[in-house]
Design an enzyme around this catalytic site. Structure first.
Site, PDB file in Angstrom:
ATOM      1  N   HIS A 151      -3.632  -5.237  -0.125  1.00  0.00           N
ATOM      2  CA  HIS A 151      -3.160  -5.659   1.129  1.00  0.00           C
ATOM      3  C   HIS A 151      -3.201  -7.214   1.297  1.00  0.00           C
ATOM      4  O   HIS A 151      -4.190  -7.798   1.542  1.00  0.00           O
ATOM      5  CB  HIS A 151      -3.889  -5.169   2.312  1.00  0.00           C
ATOM      6  N   GLU A 172      -1.909  -8.923   3.348  1.00  0.00           N
ATOM      7  CA  GLU A 172      -2.015  -9.419   4.638  1.00  0.00           C
ATOM      8  C   GLU A 172      -3.670  -9.422   5.225  1.00  0.00           C
ATOM      9  O   GLU A 172      -3.726 -10.099   6.317  1.00  0.00           O
ATOM     10  CB  GLU A 172      -1.086  -8.652   5.779  1.00  0.00           C
ATOM     11  N   CYS A 191       0.792  -1.298  -0.109  1.00  0.00           N
ATOM     12  CA  CYS A 191       0.082   0.065  -0.085  1.00  0.00           C
ATOM     13  C   CYS A 191       0.860   1.405   0.084  1.00  0.00           C
ATOM     14  O   CYS A 191       1.467   1.668  -1.076  1.00  0.00           O
ATOM     15  CB  CYS A 191      -1.097  -0.167   1.194  1.00  0.00           C
TER      16      CYS A 191
END
Length: 223
Positions: A191, A193, A106
């Protein structure tokens, strides 16, 4: 089918454990998590990764040579990396002079883009978005040509940074994943994660593939 995919991911996570000679340096740029608990920290912890957090908003940065890879988190302020006039500060050399794999997430992706000559544009993209692979790469192993990942940003890169190749775009055509042509320097706008119980985040496999690459290169260097 969705339940099968989620179960498959759960199995991967449960058995994942990466053996590294040095920890991964996590540049935590999000001041919303001054005491830990950010999604990327939680993901690395679940995967059994040895890592050290450096809170850049407090002026913390790793000593060169003390880590096996560099992960640059999301955030909302690049003051630790650029002056008010836009000149790069010393910490940017951790990326430009990196001798280990780098993954920017990001804002980390946007930071890499700026360092290598791109600029930012306002482009708000949030929630689950459909992405498309434009070029194969080791970090995209096991991921279908079109996949879903989580996005949560207000800015994005205007164009491809100098010396980089385009790997992934989303349905609007915006740049979602890049790689340096000569070095293992990656950036993802989404993202990897982040996930939930409703959607399988193929972006998570990008993180797994990155860690596998780091482990492979680390083992080669210590043989």
């Amino acid at each position: 089918m969705k339940r099968v995919i989620l179960l498959f991911l759960a199995i991967i996570v449960s058995v994942a454990c990466f053996s590294l000679s040095k920890p991964i340096a996590l540049l935590q740029n999000d001041s919303d998590y001054p005491n830990g608990g950010s999604p990327i920290e939680n993901a690395l912890k679940k995967l059994g990764v040895d890592y050290v957090v450096y809170r850049t908003f407090l002026g913390e940065f790793p000593e060169r040579g003390s880590y096996s890879a560099l992960i640059i988190s999301g955030g909302n302020n690049m003051a630790a990396y650029f002056s008010n006039s836009g000149e790069p500060k010393k910490p940017t050399s951790l990326i430009t002079d990196a001798e280990v794999p780098v993954l920017g997430i990001c804002m980390g992706f946007q930071l890499i883009g700026r360092i290598y000559g791109s600029s930012l544009v306002v482009l708000e993209e949030r929630g689950w978005r459909k992405l498309k692979i434009m070029k194969d790469d080791i970090l995209l192993t096991g991921i279908p040509e079109e996949f879903f990942a989580w996005e949560n940003h207000l800015f994005s890169l205007k164009d491809l940074p100098k010396g980089f190749e385009l790997l992934v775009v989303n349905e609007t055509g915006s740049i979602q994943m890049i790689k340096h042509k000569k070095e293992y320097i990656y950036g993802v706008q989404f993202h990897p994660e982040k996930g939930d119980n409703e959607n399988f985040n193929h972006g998570y496999m990008v993180l797994l593939n990155f860690l596998t690459l780091v482990e492979h290169l680390d083992n080669q260097s210590t043989d």
